[in-house]
Design an enzyme around this catalytic site. Structure first.
Site, PDB file in Angstrom:
ATOM      1  CD  GLU A  42      -3.900   4.774   6.904  1.00  0.00           C
ATOM      2  OE1 GLU A  42      -4.600   4.596   7.970  1.00  0.00           O
ATOM      3  OE2 GLU A  42      -2.496   3.934   7.106  1.00  0.00           O
ATOM      4  CG  ASP A  99      -0.308  -0.668   2.427  1.00  0.00           C
ATOM      5  OD1 ASP A  99       0.725  -0.644   2.593  1.00  0.00           O
ATOM      6  OD2 ASP A  99      -1.208  -0.928   3.437  1.00  0.00           O
TER       7      ASP A  99
HETATM    8 ZN   LIG Z   1      -1.141   0.429   7.240  1.00  0.00          ZN
END
Ligand SMILES: [Zn+2]
Length: 396
Positions: free
Chosen positions: A135, A79
């Site tokens: 997130e 990510d």
């Molecule tokens: Zn994270």
């Protein structure tokens, strides 16, 4: 190729990877706005000779490393977004890599670099996926909706995230790694007595709460405790039901809405808790004002495949010894991950890789105010996960 070769390669590219990590750290981008990060990633992958696709589900990037020999396709996900946080009690919103995604991304680039060194002996395909908006829990869904799995036939999916264990220690567990969570909204007719109803609902929620040793439980530092933390078979984090704080109250026109988040270790406790709450509301003097109780499912969580967890553990043990591996017995409370969306399509495993260094006073607990990372995790992560992926291509 074997793990020694991988380690010397990881050592050789370590300075370059440190530069990448520092660059990402100095240029944090929030969920959905990872334009620059995605560009850095795509350029790095192109230089390695990978086939690169960009702008998937937002700023998502995919790099495809095709081995010369036929074989299956394994995906590695990292990510890219930074996290927002409040600076001080009344401070502005800050933006920083306090969840360590700069490291997750750098390690993934390092693995791509390492495995691309010997394409002639690589049997199968490794897909490196760089996800935006973790997130906000939107990125995985968006990449899938944008046709990710129509573009690529993937057999297995893996990911690693910085975690609080000692540098290089890899932690995981079979099944759910994070708590189940739901958003609850109780909508009331009228705006009278909103605060006193909210405080009564808070009492109901407290009555439905079930955690062992609340004092220890809610201090997340105990997640790492040897005696009751996640890695202990008797951890306090394996059977729990709780609401995050008192319900938040909002009123508009003629309605009051009470909002709360519910967390459970076991899925079956969600319905039981919600119906328990409804039953209690039914007995209250304000029951006629309850207009609706809404439950929404916002986070997919992580659901690790038992067979792949076992095989990964065996391999890591055999190559790197048992001090490298840690099994979790509980589900991480509060936090979550949208990696689970990929696992609804393809079996996979999500790992934490520790980056705490007690000697240097470094505690790598994501989102904690003192979050810091021992950078050596880059080299260790690249070596260990390159070894894992390389062997996955050879395993049925
Ligand atoms: Zn994270």
């Amino acid at each position: 190729m074997h793990s020694d070769t991988f380690d010397s390669h990881a050592m050789a590219i370590y300075p370059e990877l440190l530069e990448v990590r520092h660059d990402l750290f100095d240029n944090p981008e929030s969920s959905g706005k990872e334009e620059r990060t995605a560009r850095v990633v795509a350029n790095y992958l192109k230089k390695l000779g990978l086939e690169v696709k960009t702008n998937i589900g937002g700023h998502g990037v995919v790099g495809v490393l095709k081995g010369a020999k036929p074989g299956k396709t394994v995906m590695w996900r990292a990510d890219m977004d930074a996290a927002t946080f409040r600076m001080g009690a009344h401070g502005h919103q800050g933006l920083s890599h306090i969840c360590g995604h700069d490291f997750n991304t750098t390690i993934a680039l390092g693995i791509a670099n390492t495995l691309s060194q010997d394409v002639d002996n690589l049997a199968g395909t490794v897909v490196f996926l760089f996800q935006p908006a973790e997130e906000s829990q939107q990125g995985a869904k968006a990449m899938i909706a944008d046709g990710l799995f129509e573009m690529l036939a993937v057999d297995e999916v893996y990911a690693s995230h910085i975690g609080p264990s000692a540098t290089g220690v890899i932690s995981t567990k079979t099944g759910n790694l994070f708590s189940h969570s739901r958003y609850l909204e109780i909508e009331l007719n009228g705006t009278d007595a909103a605060e006193s109803i909210a405080s009564d609902v808070h009492k109901i929620m407290n009555g439905l709460t079930r955690v062992s040793s609340p004092k220890l439980f809610f201090d997340l530092n105990n997640a790492m405790s040897l005696t009751h933390g996640l890695a202990n078979p008797n951890t306090i984090y394996q059977d729990y039901v709780f609401f995050a704080g008192p319900p938040q109250v909002s009123t508009n026109n003629s309605r009051t809405v009470l909002f709360a988040e519910l967390y459970t270790a076991n899925k079956g406790d969600i319905d039981a808790t919600v119906s328990g709450l409804k039953k209690q509301l039914d007995r209250r003097e304000y029951r006629d004002r309850v207009h609706a109780v809404r439950v929404s499912h916002v986070r997919q969580g992580v659901d690790n495949d038992a067979r792949l967890v076992d095989q990964a553990k065996q391999l890591l043990l055999a190559r790197f010894g048992d001090q490298v591996l840690e099994t979790y017995y509980g589900q991480v409370p509060f936090a979550s991950e949208d990696f689970g969306h990929f696992q609804t399509r393809v079996p996979g495993v999500y790992f934490f890789i520790g980056a705490s260094n007690a000697g240097k006073g470094i505690v790598s607990f994501p989102h904690m105010p003192n979050f810091n990372v021992d950078e050596k995790v880059i080299r260790l992560g690249v070596t260990r996960f390159s070894t894992l992926l390389y062997s996955r291509l050879k395993t049925d």
